[in-house]
Motif scaffolding. Structure first.
Motif, PDB file in Angstrom:
ATOM      1  N   CYS A 123       0.815  -1.215   0.000  1.00  0.00           N
ATOM      2  CA  CYS A 123       0.000   0.000   0.000  1.00  0.00           C
ATOM      3  C   CYS A 123       0.843   1.256   0.000  1.00  0.00           C
ATOM      4  CB  CYS A 123      -0.899   0.004   1.225  1.00  0.00           C
ATOM      5  SG  CYS A 123      -1.808   1.540   1.359  1.00  0.00           S
ATOM      6  N   GLY A 124       0.589   2.125  -0.964  1.00  0.00           N
ATOM      7  CA  GLY A 124       1.339   3.372  -1.051  1.00  0.00           C
ATOM      8  C   GLY A 124       0.956   4.363   0.036  1.00  0.00           C
ATOM      9  N   ILE A 125      -0.250   4.243   0.560  1.00  0.00           N
ATOM     10  CA  ILE A 125      -0.699   5.211   1.573  1.00  0.00           C
ATOM     11  C   ILE A 125      -0.121   4.876   2.939  1.00  0.00           C
ATOM     12  CG2 ILE A 125      -2.709   5.832   2.938  1.00  0.00           C
ATOM     13  CD1 ILE A 125      -3.880   6.976   0.790  1.00  0.00           C
ATOM     14  N   CYS A 126      -0.083   3.608   3.269  1.00  0.00           N
ATOM     15  CA  CYS A 126       0.467   3.266   4.590  1.00  0.00           C
ATOM     16  C   CYS A 126       1.749   2.468   4.451  1.00  0.00           C
ATOM     17  CB  CYS A 126      -0.555   2.592   5.490  1.00  0.00           C
ATOM     18  SG  CYS A 126      -1.738   1.577   4.618  1.00  0.00           S
ATOM     19  N   ALA A 127       2.595   2.869   3.510  1.00  0.00           N
ATOM     20  CA  ALA A 127       3.843   2.150   3.267  1.00  0.00           C
ATOM     21  C   ALA A 127       4.729   2.141   4.507  1.00  0.00           C
ATOM     22  CB  ALA A 127       4.580   2.782   2.094  1.00  0.00           C
ATOM     23  N   ILE A 128       4.717   3.232   5.257  1.00  0.00           N
ATOM     24  CA  ILE A 128       5.543   3.258   6.471  1.00  0.00           C
ATOM     25  C   ILE A 128       4.981   2.291   7.503  1.00  0.00           C
ATOM     26  CG2 ILE A 128       6.184   4.738   8.442  1.00  0.00           C
ATOM     27  CD1 ILE A 128       6.978   6.837   6.412  1.00  0.00           C
ATOM     28  N   GLY A 129       3.669   2.230   7.609  1.00  0.00           N
ATOM     29  CA  GLY A 129       3.032   1.292   8.527  1.00  0.00           C
ATOM     30  C   GLY A 129       3.371  -0.150   8.180  1.00  0.00           C
TER      31      GLY A 129
END
Ligand code: SF4
Ligand code: SF4
Ligand code: SF4
Lengths: 271, 428
Positions: free
Chosen positions: B63-69
């Motif tokens: 997922c590009g939106i929650c890549a850090i997650g």
């Protein structure tokens, strides 16, 4: 690249009543993480200028309107289902210019790792008896399915390149993709080469354009922008071997993003 | 109004592809589904055979939106499998990155995806003409979260050098100072955001359900923690399989109007309901000023909970910067694996708790992987709320009901591209 002759987008075409018509843009997403279209939304500094220069008529993630009269289509994602094949064909039919954005669309990227496994077993493993409800085909790049006018590489695409390419398209030009190795950008950025820190990097065979961002942050390049058209695989493999990497470890680096561009390693491992 | 059909193909202003299908006959709901039609991606299988040090880079691409997650859940699982205990400074820097991502993701959702509903427009684009100040502020705030991550890890979408054992590159003190300055400068914009959202009235909808979030001593848990439920139990992340059960739901066999009481919610509202006492002062104060007392039982208040979390993460991020700056002379060294085994990790990503679980063989290659995604956990709960809403709106025009349903689904901020395997997850 195919389809080039029918590109030229004229800026400032006259619309009804003599008003200038802005080129219309559609943004479409197939099998992907949506990170590339998010990069478009992340153009915070240029967003209002962009909205002044183009009319966004189709962008499901951001707007309700979904019209089909776009001139330019940005297509994100790999093609992995029969439905996606039909949709991307329809988009190609409508758009004057089709730009594939991001590694999923241009080289298969991470999605192509799936093709290294048997598909039926894969589906069975993830969905069990429900597998039949989820059609899935081997991962393909967009250009494996329809003609593509420009490929914007990267995972995700680079903001600066996105702005530059969009501007060129608005001027009716198609920029040429980079054919310089990543190392040239790495040197321009005065990074210390990772080899000097004992880290192996495949930058010498990778297409530049990202500003060597991974080496700048201490990580080896894994070729998310794909290989150069004529990479010197032989000397790359020799270097990796001389640093003690096993054949499997060399293969890891060459396949993480580029499983659709297989490199035959057998000539270098005669034993 | 006895019967009607609603069929929203590819609902807009959400991540990924989903359909809303409702069929009412003679005043009875015959069919009600939130269909997930995103193409399956098979990450669990793609990870098989890969070396442990590739897992974070590969799973960020879920997922590009929650890549850090995803990166966090991945390195936590890897560290568990590798016998690595990260040092305190590493944890501080990770928490700072999470604050940046949470701010970015919540702002994107609130301003770009949700706000248009309240201004009665189809997207944020018309607002650029009618409310330029709002749009400019939204862009500045969204950039704030992105910039923090870019300074520290090169990119917000698919961060670089965030690895099991530490960071491939440790930021310079002046970079942390810059992050701190960017945060400080954003305060007026956040104050204006609070004022704006005070004026938006969330639709009413009440339904009791279960909330699940991580809990950690002394903080509002994002980075990691034990699995907690509003129904009582608290257990370590490694027990996740004992606590939830997954099952495949085919989108065609949708006649199953299943036992909804078995659903639970994750995400900002669930976190707030479980951890509100640990909110930082400004966030706590605004929650009170809004006249809201947890537990928030209206799902539309997930939007409000996101606003509160933005303020919390903002305050927390400044604190993390100060703590990092106070540790002069710290020299970062990556920790190395001490074993290859099995490990699980849990982290709170913008949309809720995320689990990763890897088993490594003797060469450090992954033999088995499992990822449980927040949106998958929320699906059953969203459908249950949709039922309640349809009942509550009986007699209204179908278009109005459809709009209500879309707003409801949007309030959960579903991330459908994340739901790599559309399994419903039930809490037991
Ligand atoms: S190329 Fe990378 S960032 Fe872009 S959609 Fe694919 S996985 Fe996401
Ligand atoms: S770090 Fe990689 S990209 Fe940079 S110069 Fe060295 S090999 Fe080339
Ligand atoms: S350095 Fe390599 S892996 Fe990193 S963004 Fe550039 S091309 Fe992609």
């Amino acid at each position: 690249m195919p389809g080039r002759s029918r590109l030229l987008l004229q800026r400032g075409q006259e619309g009804e009543g003599g008003a200038l018509m802005k080129p219309k843009l559609g943004v479409f997403s197939f099998t992907s993480c949506e990170g590339c279209q998010l990069t478009i939304l992340n153009l915070e500094d240029q967003m209002l200028d962009l909205l002044g220069a183009v009319e966004i008529v189709n962008f499901r993630e951001a707007i309700d309107d979904r019209r089909n009269d776009y001139d330019v289509a940005f297509v994100e994602g790999s093609i992995t289902t029969p439905e996606e094949v039909e949709e991307v064909q329809a988009i190609r039919g409508r758009a004057k210019i089709l730009v594939a954005i991001g590694a999923c669309a241009t080289i298969g990227g991470i999605n192509a790792l799936k093709n290294r496994h048997d598909l039926a077993t894969t589906k069975q493993k993830v969905y069990g008896d429900g597998a039949r409800h989820f059609p899935s085909e081997p991962t393909r790049r967009v250009r494996d399915v329809v003609p593509v006018d420009y490929e914007m590489h990267g995972c995700p695409i680079d903001k600066i390149e996105l702005v530059r390419v969009t501007k060129s398209l608005l001027l009716g030009q198609i920029p040429l993709p980079s054919e310089h190795a990543l190392c040239t950008e790495c040197k321009q950025r005065v990074n210390v080469c990772l080899y000097d820190k004992g880290i192996c990097c495949i930058g010498p065979i990778v297409r530049s354009g990202c500003g060597a961002i991974c080496p700048a942050f201490g990580e080896a390049c894994v070729a998310c922008r794909g290989f150069l058209s004529h990479p010197n695989i032989a000397s790359m493999v020799e270097i990796l071997k001389s640093k003690g990497l096993s054949r499997a470890e060399v293969e890891d680096r060459l396949t993480q993003f580029n499983s659709l561009t297989p490199v035959d390693l057998s000539p270098y491992y005669l034993s | 109004m006895k019967g009607y059909e609603i069929n929203v193909h590819h609902i807009t202003r959400v991540e990924g592809h989903g359909n809303v299908v409702v069929n009412v006959r003679d005043g009875r709901i015959e069919d009600l589904r939130l269909e997930i039609v995103e193409a399956p991606r098979f990450f669990e299988v793609m990870l098989e055979g890969r070396k442990w040090d590739e897992a974070a880079s590969i799973t960020a691409r879920i997922c590009g939106i929650c890549a850090i997650g995803h990166t966090m859940a991945s390195i936590l699982a890897s560290e568990d499998a590798l016998g690595i205990v990260p040092d305190e400074e590493t944890k501080l820097l990770r928490k700072l990155l999470i604050d940046g991502e949470t701010i970015q993701s919540h702002i994107l959702h609130l301003y770009f995806l949700v706000a248009p509903d309240f201004f009665n427009v189809g997207s944020v684009i018309p607002l650029a003409g009618t409310h330029p100040e709002v749009v400019k502020r939204a862009l500045r705030l969204k950039k704030l979260g992105n910039e923090i991550c870019e300074i520290l890890a090169g990119r917000k979408i698919h961060p670089i050098g965030v690895l099991p054992g530490g960071f491939a590159r440790w930021p310079l003190p002046e970079e942390i100072l810059r992050v701190r300055k960017i945060l400080e400068d954003a305060r007026p914009d956040l104050e204006a955001t609070v004022e704006l959202f005070k004026t938006l009235k969330m639709p009413e909808l009440e339904r009791k359900t279960e909330y699940v979030a991580l809990k950690a001593p002394g903080e509002y848990a994002f980075y990691t923690g034990d699995i907690a439920s509003s129904l009582g139990k608290v257990t370590p992340p490694q027990t996740y399989l004992d606590r939830i059960s997954e099952r495949v739901v085919s989108h065609s066999a949708a006649k199953h109007v299943k036992a909804q009481a078995e659903s639970y919610a994750v995400g900002a509202r669930a976190r707030l309901n479980i951890n509100h006492e640990m909110l930082r002062p400004w966030a706590k104060g605004v929650l009170k000023a809004l006249g809201l007392k947890p537990p928030l039982t209206n799902p539309f208040h997930n939007n409000t909970a996101q606003l509160i979390e933005v303020l919390h993460c903002y305050e927390n991020a400044i604190e993390m910067c100060d703590e990092l700056l106070a540790r002069k002379g710290y020299v970062h060294r990556m920790k190395q694996p001490t074993k290859y085994g099995r490990g699980a990790g849990a982290s709170e990503v913008p949309r809720g708790v995320l689990f990763h679980d890897y088993t490594l063989d003797a060469d450090g290659r992954i033999t088995k992987a499992n990822c449980i995604i927040p949106t998958g956990q929320n699906l059953a709960n969203i459908e249950a709320d949709m039922h309640t809403l349809v009942g509550q709106m009986a007699g209204r025009e179908p278009q109005e009901i459809q709009r209500g349903l879309e707003m409801l689904v949007r309030a959960y901020d579903p991330c459908i591209s994340c739901a790599t395997h559309f399994l419903e997850v039930r809490f037991v």
